[in-house]
Design a protein around this motif. Structure first.
Motif, short mmCIF file in Angstrom:
data_model
loop_
_atom_site.label_atom_id
_atom_site.label_comp_id
_atom_site.label_asym_id
_atom_site.label_seq_id
_atom_site.Cartn_x
_atom_site.Cartn_y
_atom_site.Cartn_z
N LEU A 73 0.84 -1.21 0.00
CA LEU A 73 0.00 0.00 0.00
C LEU A 73 0.87 1.25 0.00
O LEU A 73 0.60 2.22 -0.74
CB LEU A 73 -0.92 -0.02 1.22
CG LEU A 73 -1.87 1.18 1.37
CD1 LEU A 73 -2.82 1.27 0.17
CD2 LEU A 73 -2.64 1.08 2.69
N LEU A 74 1.92 1.26 0.82
CA LEU A 74 2.84 2.40 0.85
C LEU A 74 3.52 2.59 -0.50
O LEU A 74 3.69 3.72 -0.97
CB LEU A 74 3.87 2.19 1.95
CG LEU A 74 4.93 3.30 2.11
CD1 LEU A 74 4.26 4.63 2.48
CD2 LEU A 74 5.96 2.90 3.16
N TYR A 75 3.89 1.48 -1.12
CA TYR A 75 4.52 1.53 -2.44
C TYR A 75 3.58 2.16 -3.47
O TYR A 75 4.00 3.04 -4.26
CB TYR A 75 4.93 0.11 -2.86
CG TYR A 75 4.93 -0.15 -4.34
CD1 TYR A 75 5.95 0.32 -5.16
CD2 TYR A 75 3.88 -0.87 -4.93
CE1 TYR A 75 5.94 0.07 -6.52
CE2 TYR A 75 3.86 -1.12 -6.28
CZ TYR A 75 4.89 -0.64 -7.07
OH TYR A 75 4.87 -0.88 -8.43
N LYS A 86 9.66 -1.86 -5.21
CA LYS A 86 8.52 -2.57 -4.61
C LYS A 86 9.01 -3.74 -3.75
O LYS A 86 8.60 -3.89 -2.59
CB LYS A 86 7.58 -3.07 -5.70
CG LYS A 86 6.42 -3.90 -5.17
CD LYS A 86 5.50 -4.34 -6.29
CE LYS A 86 6.19 -5.38 -7.17
NZ LYS A 86 5.27 -5.92 -8.21
N TRP A 87 9.90 -4.56 -4.31
CA TRP A 87 10.38 -5.72 -3.56
C TRP A 87 11.29 -5.30 -2.42
O TRP A 87 11.35 -5.98 -1.38
CB TRP A 87 11.11 -6.68 -4.50
CG TRP A 87 10.16 -7.36 -5.44
CD1 TRP A 87 9.99 -7.13 -6.77
CD2 TRP A 87 9.24 -8.41 -5.09
NE1 TRP A 87 9.02 -7.94 -7.29
CE2 TRP A 87 8.54 -8.75 -6.28
CE3 TRP A 87 8.94 -9.09 -3.91
CZ2 TRP A 87 7.57 -9.73 -6.31
CZ3 TRP A 87 7.98 -10.08 -3.94
CH2 TRP A 87 7.29 -10.39 -5.14
N ALA A 88 11.99 -4.17 -2.56
CA ALA A 88 12.81 -3.68 -1.46
C ALA A 88 11.95 -3.25 -0.29
O ALA A 88 12.28 -3.53 0.89
CB ALA A 88 13.67 -2.51 -1.94
N SER A 101 9.88 -4.31 5.14
CA SER A 101 8.75 -4.50 6.07
C SER A 101 8.85 -5.84 6.79
O SER A 101 8.59 -5.92 8.00
CB SER A 101 7.44 -4.41 5.29
OG SER A 101 7.32 -5.49 4.37
N ILE A 102 9.24 -6.89 6.08
CA ILE A 102 9.39 -8.20 6.74
C ILE A 102 10.53 -8.16 7.75
O ILE A 102 10.44 -8.74 8.84
CB ILE A 102 9.61 -9.30 5.69
CG1 ILE A 102 8.40 -9.41 4.76
CG2 ILE A 102 9.89 -10.63 6.36
CD1 ILE A 102 8.58 -10.40 3.64
N THR A 103 11.61 -7.46 7.43
CA THR A 103 12.74 -7.35 8.36
C THR A 103 12.32 -6.63 9.64
O THR A 103 12.72 -7.01 10.75
CB THR A 103 13.90 -6.61 7.67
OG1 THR A 103 14.28 -7.31 6.49
CG2 THR A 103 15.09 -6.50 8.60
N LEU A 104 11.52 -5.59 9.49
CA LEU A 104 11.09 -4.82 10.66
C LEU A 104 10.21 -5.66 11.59
O LEU A 104 10.38 -5.64 12.82
CB LEU A 104 10.34 -3.57 10.22
CG LEU A 104 11.20 -2.49 9.53
CD1 LEU A 104 10.32 -1.34 9.06
CD2 LEU A 104 12.28 -1.98 10.48
#
Length: 367
Positions: free
Chosen positions: A33-35, A66-68, A73-76
């Motif tokens: 959504l942010l992307y 987008k993939w970055a 987000s998954i890392t956070l």
């Protein structure tokens, strides 16, 4: 996610699996959504720009960004979830350098495409400098390929170093610096030689994309300049592949180094009886009336004189190499037709004269 291993009781913790999956789904949805919001705003801003280069750059970097954002987000969320972190961190060691390399690669390609677009699009009435345009295109092509090679090399190296076994081997090899330097230097010599030759080609510019060159007896246009080889397309549509180092280590001809404007000759070999002044007058009249002559150089000189022939050099100039070739062909054809009509004796003929005639030409004696 998994309970402690016990030979008598080992089962999957479905509650932890469901919780981790839900967290990942929420993080990915928020990142996506942010992307969409960020790029919608960015595209709205670029629509007000006068050049399409901004849109070109955004389209190039859209997918890796987008993939970055998803990976970030998954890392956070993995930092707050030990179960998710135990699964994500080994994968992230490969994903993070791969995505960063992808972003850098697309940025290089986007800026190279933007610079090439600026070279192609000209303001109305702006003079086009072919030599400068070729110079910029050559530098863009070589430097972008050099940057791409460096990005791929560093990205693959970072991904390999994330493997513990490979990192241990690298540490052991680097401990003996002399042996490592010798091994790396021997193994990478062809690649480094091509890389250095490509950089030297971009900086010194002995030739550029679009130049007309003569190399190893072949005449053609430089079509592509790569790190290890250069392609030259000849007039009959053959492609000559020449190593890049060949142009730096040996001599070659570049007919369009500064500009396309050249002076070319047409040679006429005539009988010494030829009258030179009428030939000069006709030659100058024809060239001055020809649309391909650029009004720079014109002249007729007798360059050689032999007992049985003379050599006339008819020189003329034109704006481009293609125009000059056509002009020389037209002059050659016209002057031969004019000589046949006005000075036929000036054309060389080889005759064999025998005193008293040929013996076989005598009348046979009757017995």
């Amino acid at each position: 996610m998994f309970k402690r291993y016990n030979p008598s009781n080992w089962e999957l913790d479905w509650v932890a699996v469901g919780e981790s999956a839900m967290i990942v789904a929420l993080a990915v949805s928020a990142a996506y959504l942010l992307y969409r919001v960020v790029f919608a705003i960015a595209y709205r801003i670029t629509r007000s720009s006068d050049t399409p280069i901004d849109d070109m750059v955004l389209r190039k970097i859209q997918r890796p960004i987008k993939w970055a954002m998803i990976a970030v987000s998954i890392t956070l969320v993995a930092e707050a979830n030990a179960t998710l972190a135990s699964i994500w961190e080994p994968i992230a060691r490969f994903v993070r350098p791969a995505i960063m390399g992808w972003i850098a690669y697309t940025l290089v390609k986007a800026f190279a495409a933007g610079l090439e677009y600026r070279l192609e699009v000209r303001e109305e009435g702006e003079a086009i400098d072919l030599a400068a345009s070729r110079s910029r295109k050559t530098r863009i092509a070589i430097l972008s390929r050099t940057a791409t090679f460096a990005i791929v090399f560093i990205t693959v190296g970072l991904m390999l170093l994330s493997i513990p076994g490979v990192a241990a081997i690298g540490t052991t090899v680097l401990a003996s610096a002399g042996l490592a330097a010798l091994a790396v230097g021997a193994a990478a010599q062809p690649a480094l030689k091509s890389l250095i030759a490509g950089l030297q080609m971009a900086l010194t510019e002995p030739l550029r994309i679009g130049d007309l060159v003569v190399v190893d007896g072949h005449t053609g246009r430089v079509e592509e300049i790569r790190m290890s080889f250069i392609t030259v397309r000849t007039w009959d549509e053959r492609v000559i592949i020449v190593p890049t180092s060949r142009f730096l280590e040996q001599s070659f001809e570049n007919w369009s180094r500064k500009s396309e404007m050249l002076t070319g000759p047409v040679f006429l070999h005539l009988d010494p009886i030829a009258e030179i002044e009428p030939i000069r007058i006709e030659f100058e009249r024809f060239v001055k009336a020809h649309p391909l002559w650029d009004q720079r150089n014109i002249g007729l000189l007798m360059t050689d004189a032999y007992p049985e022939s003379i050599a006339l050099r008819l020189s003329m100039s034109s704006k481009t190499i293609g125009d000059l070739f056509q002009l020389r062909c037209d002059v050659r054809e016209h002057m031969l037709e004019w000589l046949r009509a006005n000075q036929p004796n000036a054309l060389i003929r080889h005759r064999l004269e025998l005193p008293g005639g040929h013996p076989k030409a005598e009348e046979p004696q009757l017995p």
